[in-house]
Design a protein around this motif. Structure first.
Motif, PDB file in Angstrom:
ATOM      1  N   ARG A 244      -2.200   3.181  -4.422  1.00  0.00           N
ATOM      2  CA  ARG A 244      -3.621   3.452  -4.282  1.00  0.00           C
ATOM      3  C   ARG A 244      -3.948   4.857  -4.788  1.00  0.00           C
ATOM      4  O   ARG A 244      -3.250   5.816  -4.446  1.00  0.00           O
ATOM      5  CB  ARG A 244      -4.025   3.330  -2.812  1.00  0.00           C
ATOM      6  CG  ARG A 244      -5.485   3.614  -2.594  1.00  0.00           C
ATOM      7  CD  ARG A 244      -5.875   3.421  -1.164  1.00  0.00           C
ATOM      8  NE  ARG A 244      -5.378   4.506  -0.319  1.00  0.00           N
ATOM      9  CZ  ARG A 244      -5.514   4.503   1.008  1.00  0.00           C
ATOM     10  NH1 ARG A 244      -6.060   3.468   1.614  1.00  0.00           N
ATOM     11  NH2 ARG A 244      -5.080   5.513   1.713  1.00  0.00           N
TER      12      ARG A 244
ATOM     13  N   CYS B 289      -3.938  -4.879   3.700  1.00  0.00           N
ATOM     14  CA  CYS B 289      -3.050  -3.748   3.950  1.00  0.00           C
ATOM     15  C   CYS B 289      -3.536  -2.885   5.114  1.00  0.00           C
ATOM     16  O   CYS B 289      -2.978  -1.837   5.389  1.00  0.00           O
ATOM     17  CB  CYS B 289      -2.848  -2.913   2.697  1.00  0.00           C
ATOM     18  SG  CYS B 289      -4.370  -2.185   2.099  1.00  0.00           S
ATOM     19  N   GLY B 290      -4.576  -3.354   5.811  1.00  0.00           N
ATOM     20  CA  GLY B 290      -4.976  -2.656   7.036  1.00  0.00           C
ATOM     21  C   GLY B 290      -3.917  -2.905   8.104  1.00  0.00           C
ATOM     22  O   GLY B 290      -3.030  -3.750   7.916  1.00  0.00           O
TER      23      GLY B 290
ATOM     24  N   ASP C 135      -7.532   8.856  -1.831  1.00  0.00           N
ATOM     25  CA  ASP C 135      -8.589   8.283  -0.991  1.00  0.00           C
ATOM     26  C   ASP C 135      -9.304   9.268  -0.057  1.00  0.00           C
ATOM     27  O   ASP C 135     -10.517   9.211   0.100  1.00  0.00           O
ATOM     28  CB  ASP C 135      -7.973   7.123  -0.190  1.00  0.00           C
ATOM     29  CG  ASP C 135      -8.982   6.398   0.685  1.00  0.00           C
ATOM     30  OD1 ASP C 135     -10.181   6.427   0.366  1.00  0.00           O
ATOM     31  OD2 ASP C 135      -8.575   5.784   1.673  1.00  0.00           O
TER      32      ASP C 135
ATOM     33  N   ARG D 146       0.007   5.079   0.066  1.00  0.00           N
ATOM     34  CA  ARG D 146      -1.112   6.025   0.196  1.00  0.00           C
ATOM     35  C   ARG D 146      -0.690   7.312  -0.501  1.00  0.00           C
ATOM     36  O   ARG D 146       0.030   8.121   0.082  1.00  0.00           O
ATOM     37  CB  ARG D 146      -1.416   6.288   1.671  1.00  0.00           C
ATOM     38  CG  ARG D 146      -1.979   5.098   2.434  1.00  0.00           C
ATOM     39  CD  ARG D 146      -2.127   5.455   3.908  1.00  0.00           C
ATOM     40  NE  ARG D 146      -2.979   4.541   4.634  1.00  0.00           N
ATOM     41  CZ  ARG D 146      -2.544   3.608   5.481  1.00  0.00           C
ATOM     42  NH1 ARG D 146      -1.254   3.443   5.692  1.00  0.00           N
ATOM     43  NH2 ARG D 146      -3.392   2.831   6.133  1.00  0.00           N
TER      44      ARG D 146
ATOM     45  N   ARG E  48     -15.191  10.355  -0.605  1.00  0.00           N
ATOM     46  CA  ARG E  48     -13.801   9.900  -0.528  1.00  0.00           C
ATOM     47  C   ARG E  48     -13.670   8.617  -1.346  1.00  0.00           C
ATOM     48  O   ARG E  48     -14.635   8.131  -1.909  1.00  0.00           O
ATOM     49  CB  ARG E  48     -13.385   9.647   0.930  1.00  0.00           C
ATOM     50  CG  ARG E  48     -14.248   8.652   1.639  1.00  0.00           C
ATOM     51  CD  ARG E  48     -13.655   8.192   2.969  1.00  0.00           C
ATOM     52  NE  ARG E  48     -12.482   7.361   2.773  1.00  0.00           N
ATOM     53  CZ  ARG E  48     -12.159   6.333   3.568  1.00  0.00           C
ATOM     54  NH1 ARG E  48     -12.922   6.023   4.616  1.00  0.00           N
ATOM     55  NH2 ARG E  48     -11.076   5.635   3.337  1.00  0.00           N
TER      56      ARG E  48
ATOM     57  N   GLU F 137     -12.925  -2.828   1.427  1.00  0.00           N
ATOM     58  CA  GLU F 137     -12.983  -2.202   2.742  1.00  0.00           C
ATOM     59  C   GLU F 137     -14.402  -1.810   3.137  1.00  0.00           C
ATOM     60  O   GLU F 137     -14.614  -1.081   4.094  1.00  0.00           O
ATOM     61  CB  GLU F 137     -12.012  -1.014   2.860  1.00  0.00           C
ATOM     62  CG  GLU F 137     -11.834  -0.219   1.606  1.00  0.00           C
ATOM     63  CD  GLU F 137     -10.718   0.813   1.665  1.00  0.00           C
ATOM     64  OE1 GLU F 137     -10.083   1.023   2.700  1.00  0.00           O
ATOM     65  OE2 GLU F 137     -10.505   1.450   0.616  1.00  0.00           O
TER      66      GLU F 137
ATOM     67  N   LEU G 138       0.832  -1.202   0.000  1.00  0.00           N
ATOM     68  CA  LEU G 138       0.000   0.000   0.000  1.00  0.00           C
ATOM     69  C   LEU G 138       0.865   1.250   0.000  1.00  0.00           C
ATOM     70  O   LEU G 138       1.646   1.476   0.923  1.00  0.00           O
ATOM     71  CB  LEU G 138      -0.918   0.025   1.236  1.00  0.00           C
ATOM     72  CG  LEU G 138      -1.710   1.320   1.457  1.00  0.00           C
ATOM     73  CD1 LEU G 138      -2.704   1.566   0.329  1.00  0.00           C
ATOM     74  CD2 LEU G 138      -2.455   1.293   2.789  1.00  0.00           C
TER      75      LEU G 138
ATOM     76  N   GLY H 257      -8.713  -3.750   3.034  1.00  0.00           N
ATOM     77  CA  GLY H 257      -8.416  -2.572   3.863  1.00  0.00           C
ATOM     78  C   GLY H 257      -9.189  -2.748   5.160  1.00  0.00           C
ATOM     79  O   GLY H 257     -10.301  -2.247   5.326  1.00  0.00           O
ATOM     80  N   THR H 258      -8.598  -3.483   6.062  1.00  0.00           N
ATOM     81  CA  THR H 258      -9.351  -3.889   7.257  1.00  0.00           C
ATOM     82  C   THR H 258      -9.506  -2.774   8.277  1.00  0.00           C
ATOM     83  O   THR H 258     -10.251  -2.930   9.231  1.00  0.00           O
ATOM     84  CB  THR H 258      -8.705  -5.127   7.903  1.00  0.00           C
ATOM     85  OG1 THR H 258      -7.296  -4.927   7.921  1.00  0.00           O
ATOM     86  CG2 THR H 258      -9.044  -6.383   7.136  1.00  0.00           C
ATOM     87  N   ASN H 259      -8.810  -1.654   8.066  1.00  0.00           N
ATOM     88  CA  ASN H 259      -9.087  -0.512   8.958  1.00  0.00           C
ATOM     89  C   ASN H 259     -10.502  -0.014   8.679  1.00  0.00           C
ATOM     90  O   ASN H 259     -11.338   0.101   9.569  1.00  0.00           O
ATOM     91  CB  ASN H 259      -8.108   0.640   8.705  1.00  0.00           C
ATOM     92  CG  ASN H 259      -6.667   0.244   8.940  1.00  0.00           C
ATOM     93  OD1 ASN H 259      -6.402  -0.683   9.706  1.00  0.00           O
ATOM     94  ND2 ASN H 259      -5.745   0.930   8.300  1.00  0.00           N
ATOM     95  N   ASP H 260     -10.750   0.261   7.392  1.00  0.00           N
ATOM     96  CA  ASP H 260     -12.087   0.726   7.038  1.00  0.00           C
ATOM     97  C   ASP H 260     -13.113  -0.394   7.165  1.00  0.00           C
ATOM     98  O   ASP H 260     -14.247  -0.157   7.567  1.00  0.00           O
ATOM     99  CB  ASP H 260     -12.091   1.296   5.612  1.00  0.00           C
ATOM    100  CG  ASP H 260     -11.714   2.775   5.611  1.00  0.00           C
ATOM    101  OD1 ASP H 260     -12.284   3.507   6.441  1.00  0.00           O
ATOM    102  OD2 ASP H 260     -10.853   3.176   4.821  1.00  0.00           O
TER     103      ASP H 260
ATOM    104  N   ARG I 209     -13.197   4.861  13.394  1.00  0.00           N
ATOM    105  CA  ARG I 209     -11.821   4.517  13.767  1.00  0.00           C
ATOM    106  C   ARG I 209     -11.115   5.665  14.481  1.00  0.00           C
ATOM    107  O   ARG I 209     -10.145   5.463  15.191  1.00  0.00           O
ATOM    108  CB  ARG I 209     -11.013   4.037  12.553  1.00  0.00           C
ATOM    109  CG  ARG I 209     -11.042   4.999  11.402  1.00  0.00           C
ATOM    110  CD  ARG I 209     -10.596   4.338  10.135  1.00  0.00           C
ATOM    111  NE  ARG I 209      -9.155   4.423   9.943  1.00  0.00           N
ATOM    112  CZ  ARG I 209      -8.560   4.212   8.762  1.00  0.00           C
ATOM    113  NH1 ARG I 209      -9.284   3.874   7.711  1.00  0.00           N
ATOM    114  NH2 ARG I 209      -7.271   4.321   8.650  1.00  0.00           N
TER     115      ARG I 209
ATOM    116  N   MET J 231      -9.398  -2.240  -3.408  1.00  0.00           N
ATOM    117  CA  MET J 231      -9.418  -2.527  -1.982  1.00  0.00           C
ATOM    118  C   MET J 231     -10.795  -3.061  -1.641  1.00  0.00           C
ATOM    119  O   MET J 231     -11.797  -2.652  -2.231  1.00  0.00           O
ATOM    120  CB  MET J 231      -9.159  -1.259  -1.171  1.00  0.00           C
ATOM    121  CG  MET J 231      -7.775  -0.734  -1.389  1.00  0.00           C
ATOM    122  SD  MET J 231      -7.323   0.512  -0.190  1.00  0.00           S
ATOM    123  CE  MET J 231      -7.124  -0.436   1.282  1.00  0.00           C
TER     124      MET J 231
HETATM  125  C1  PEP Z   1      -7.724   0.406   5.379  1.00  0.00           C
HETATM  126  O1  PEP Z   1      -8.798   0.976   5.391  1.00  0.00           O
HETATM  127  O2  PEP Z   1      -7.503  -0.672   5.952  1.00  0.00           O
HETATM  128  C2  PEP Z   1      -6.579   0.997   4.667  1.00  0.00           C
HETATM  129  C3  PEP Z   1      -5.440   0.353   4.552  1.00  0.00           C
HETATM  130  O3  PEP Z   1      -6.730   2.264   4.188  1.00  0.00           O
HETATM  131  P1  PEP Z   1      -6.611   3.581   5.104  1.00  0.00           P
HETATM  132  O4  PEP Z   1      -6.094   3.147   6.436  1.00  0.00           O
HETATM  133  O5  PEP Z   1      -5.682   4.467   4.398  1.00  0.00           O
HETATM  134  O6  PEP Z   1      -8.008   4.042   5.133  1.00  0.00           O
END
Ligand code: PEP
Ligand code: MG
Length: 894
Positions: free
Chosen positions: A622, A843-844, A625, A566, A678, A757, A564, A778-781, A791, A755
């Motif tokens: 990417r 990639c989270g 975003d 960004r 976004r 997510e 990833l 994208g496991t953060n989102d 988050r 991604m």
């Molecule tokens: C995610 O969402 O997991 C991710 C890798 O993207 P970002 O943290 O930049 O939103």
């Protein structure tokens, strides 16, 4: 033919009836004692009453099967024999005292009951005084026994005894138990007995056999106390296992100058050096060694003081280490010249020691390479990759936040990113913010560490700091930042701009003043272990990196590509932000294109740098975003500025300019930007952005390809939820790439992927895979959108959730396998049902978390991607995941 059931298992004199494999019947502790005895370790002799008896105890309405008491008497005689007939149960001259402990198949620490010094009574106390020559010790042991027995067996509340002790101390005008004399303790014994009689409505039992039988039944009874039941429920331990009861002779290290007690390790737990390590005290009890009342001697002195015992201890502990094939942490007691091992267990160690020990043990042929790989806890490698606080330093800790990015840093406090850049030219600085946003990035880059009052483990500050390998303490809610006054306060302490603070991103501590840090040295053993890990690992490990410097670091730590990049982070540099703002403020496509044209050469050179740093490894880039207003000044600040300009009667033209900016910012204002305009929604509404970024990527790749360099760009579209979104972006990317390649006269291979997510993306992954050549979760989102937890705000309640076990772990740190994980599984399965060879990664932030890495391996991901500093952790975790799948157990050393 029915054989008579064996309910009692003896251990002692080098031989045990049971063995280490009999945890079901003897419980963990009983099996361990049997195993040690059989291994020739001189453990104090005793016997184990099986878990089966516990189950019978309940079946028979809290009675033991017939003949059990008789069996216990027989076994007690064996114990007496094993001690050479020198001590006898109930003997007034030389009493044998025993401990009665619970022990089920699974450890349930502190949940069930234990009684020590059983066998003491008004007759045997005289024997203990004579044997120990220490009246105070003996009376203390007796009063403790009444206290424990009274509480555990006879149901007298602990407070009852504490109250009596308190009264005696008050009368004697002393504060500590240790200040009570033998006479005081003797008085306590009488008082305790009287009180027990009053509360329990019966005399404290003076008969040693009656004591033992009552204690046994109480321990069986404790299997079903509310604490134990709750613990079993929380830990999925079945209720029908039952507990064993271990009756073991007590040994005393305070019976004169030929007695001693100590603790030790078979290797140095701090450095891993192969050296006998430990300390002891002559004529003392175990508590004396740990309590710090007397200073213990280094174990080497024992060689001079008790040479035979020392030799035996070395011989036994060496054998134990070979037997268990790991470092042992042991406790021993010497009773009148005879050595007893009270405990031996796997020794805890630092990461540094763990790595050295694992590599050394392979060289010593004690363990295999695979076992060495399993011996080191992946997360602990963090300790080897960042400077840490000098363990010798005195610290004034003023607050504690989330340990967001490991390492320690000291510096002068600054409150703005610009100030950080300015001050960093002269001093080390710590950037303190209520929270950080993308426009603080230059300050974060300049600072040695970052401290925020708000935000969780995946807040902007945390993610960016980890990416930079910089210490960060986030969500430190107790600090109150006053940006205007240039200070923060915490519990009455005021820290002003320019004052020194130290943050420890590994523990979340905030410390007042400068604290020395030490650079942990990564020895050659670390490299060796990582090489072995790579040999077994099959899942790839990439890094999240946005700039060549991070990419180089990632390569150094063993990354096999960028998972990833960004791109928005490239837009925040001071020479670019105004151009980005110009693009955003433009009213027309032409206006935006004009600004984008200025950004193009900058992006192109960024990508060239990245491709070069990665030397032919794949690079996933990417497209833009974040919501655009992140690049603009804050609405409230602008409103203030406009008001001030009006008040000061500033020139009309400049007011109009500011107002236009404010107007645009207001237009872009979103109530919920994380769910707003976004991700791919930007490139769909403003296709020129996607075109410019694609152009920059493909031009950079073509230019390098022309020079014979291998370049593999993977263009990734963020936040896709609909197939048509990806289709739209793919069309733009392909058309632009074709045009560039034609113009440059070279063809390069590149991939277009997306991604995953959003939950919807996982659900329709089979459709999306028709357009995507790769997926990156994208496991953060995905965590944010699945839970509906913001988050950036979850820090406010997640700790409450984890502390109250509503959630076991912070799902932004460790993937929630039950929920989010199911979506990942679904996404992989559905994606590959359309496209068998679909490349899938993550990639989270979870890509660097060992438990999540194991999950990714099991789910069939091709790679995980994480911050450069976590790459070694992910490599080791991926190797362990494979070994565990092959049936090799072991969870490493915590
Ligand atoms: C995610 O969402 O997991 C991710 C890798 O993207 P970002 O943290 O930049 O939103
Ligand atoms: Mg995301």
């Amino acid at each position: 033919m029915a054989t008579e059931k064996k309910y009692i298992y003896f251990f002692g004199s080098g031989k045990a009836d049971g063995s280490g494999t009999m945890k079901d019947l003897l419980g963990g502790k009983g099996a361990g004692l049997a195993e040690m005895t059989n291994a020739g370790v001189p453990v104090p002799p005793g016997f184990t009453i099986t878990t089966e008896v516990c189950n019978l105890f309940y079946e028979l309405g809290k009675r033991v099967p017939g003949g059990l008491d008789e069996g216990m008497r027989k076994h007690m005689s064996k114990v007496e024999d094993a001690l050479g007939g020198k001590f006898n149960f109930g003997d007034p001259e030389r009493p044998l005292l025993v401990s009665v402990r619970s022990g089920s198949k699974f450890s349930m620490p502190g949940m069930m009951d234990t009684v020590l010094n059983l066998g003491l009574n008004d007759r045997t106390i005289g024997g203990l005084i004579a044997m120990s020559g220490n009246e105070r010790f003996a009376w203390d042991a007796y009063r403790r026994f009444i206290q424990m027995f009274g509480n555990v067996v006879m149901g007298v509340e602990k407070d009852v005894f504490e109250h009596i002790i308190h009264e005696v101390k008050k009368k004697k005008k002393v504060h500590l138990d240790i200040e009570l004399t033998a006479g005081d303790l003797k008085g306590l014994v009488e008082k305790f007995k009287a009180r027990v009689k009053q509360v329990a409505k019966r005399e404290f039992p003076q008969d040693h056999w009656e004591q033992l039988i009552m204690a046994r039944d109480a321990v069986f009874g404790s299997w079903n106390n509310p604490r134990a039941i709750t613990y079993r429920r929380l830990n999925d331990i079945p209720g029908n296992l039952g507990t064993a009861v271990n009756v073991q002779s007590m040994v005393f290290g305070n019976m004169g100058d030929t007695s001693a007690t100590g603790v030790g390790f078979t290797r140095n737990p701090s450095t891993g050096a192969k050296e006998f390590y430990g300390e002891y005290l002559t004529n003392a009890q175990g508590e004396d060694v740990v309590a710090g009342i007397r200073t213990p001697h280094p174990i080497a002195d024992l060689e001079k003081e008790m040479p035979a015992v020392y030799k035996q201890l070395r011989e036994i502990t060496t054998r134990l280490e070979k037997h268990y094939r790991d470092v042992q942490d042991f406790e021993f007691t010497v009773q009148e010249g005879t050595l007893f091992m009270l405990q031996t267990r796997t020794g805890k160690r630092t990461a540094h020691a763990a790595v050295k020990i694992a590599v050394d043990m392979v060289a010593e042929k004690l363990i295999s390479r695979d076992e060495a790989v399993l011996r080191v806890e992946p997360a602990s490698l963090d300790q080897l990759l960042h400077p840490v606080i000098d363990p010798k330093a005195k610290l004034q800790v003023i607050a504690k936040g989330l340990p967001a990015s490991p390492g320690a840093a000291s510096g002068k406090v600054v409150f703005t990113a610009d100030e950080a850049v300015k001050q960093a030219k002269k001093d080390n600085v710590i950037l303190v913010r209520p929270e950080t946003t993308p426009d603080d990035i230059h300050g974060m880059d300049a600072a040695k560490g970052i401290l925020t009052a708000r935000g969780g483990m995946t807040s902007h500050a945390a993610v960016v700091a980890r990416g930079m390998g910089k210490p960060c303490v986030a969500g430190c809610e107790t600090i109150k930042v006053d940006l205007k006054a240039g200070r923060f306060s915490v519990n009455g302490v005021i820290v002003k701009a320019g004052d020194h603070v130290t943050i420890d991103g590994g523990t979340g501590r905030v410390i007042l003043g400068k604290v020395p840090t030490v650079e942990p040295r990564v020895s050659g053993d670390f490299g060796t272990l990582m090489k072995w890990a790579d040999e077994v690992r099959t899942m790839g490990v990439r890094a999240n990196a946005d700039i060549p410097r991070d990419a180089k670091m990632a390569i150094k730590f063993g990354a096999e590509g960028i998972g990833l990049c960004r791109t928005e982070h490239m837009f925040f540099a001071s020479d670019r932000l105004p151009i980005v703002q110009q693009m955003i403020l433009a009213d027309t496509t032409e206006g935006r294109e004009k600004a984008l044209a200025k950004l193009l050469p900058m992006q192109r050179s960024d990508f060239k740098g990245l491709f070069q740093a990665m030397g032919g490894f794949p690079v996933t880039i990417r497209l833009l975003d974040p919501p655009l207003h992140e690049f603009l000044p804050k609405r409230e600040e602008l409103m203030c500025e406009v008001a001030v300009m009006h008040a000061k009667k500033a020139p009309k033209a400049s007011i109009a300019k500011k107002e236009k900016l404010l107007h645009r910012v207001e237009e872009l204002h979103e109530f919920n930007p994380m769910l707003g305009h976004r991700g791919c929604r930007l490139g769909i509404v403003y296709p020129e952005i996607t075109r410019m970024q694609t152009r920059a990527i493909i031009e950079a790749a073509c230019e390098l390809a022309k020079k014979g360099k291998k370049v593999v760009p993977e263009i990734m579209v963020p936040l896709v939820g609909l197939k048509k979104e990806l289709q739209h972006q793919k069309g733009l990317i392909q058309a632009t790439a074709e045009e560039v390649m034609k113009k440059k006269g070279v063809r390069i291979d590149y991939l277009i992927g997306t991604m995953i997510e959003l939950p919807r993306a996982a659900v329709v992954a089979d459709e999306i895979a028709k357009e995507a050549e790769f997926f990156s979760f994208g496991t953060n989102d995905l965590t944010q959108t699945t839970f509906g937890f913001s988050r950036d705000d979850a820090g406010k309640f997640i700790t409450h959730y984890t502390e109250n076990t509503i959630l076991e772990k912070d799902p932004f740190q460790t993937l929630d396998q039950e929920g989010v994980g199911e979506l990942v599984k679904m996404g992989v399965a559905k994606g590959r049902s359309t496209r068998q060879d679909l490349k899938v990664g993550i990639c989270g932030e979870h890509g660097g978390d060992p438990a999540s890495v194991e999950f990714c391996y099991r789910t069939g991901l091709n790679y995980v991607s994480c911050s450069p500093f976590r790459v070694p952790i992910a490599r080791l975790a991926a190797a362990q995941a494979r070994l565990k799948e092959k049936g090799m157990g072991g969870s490493g050393t915590k």
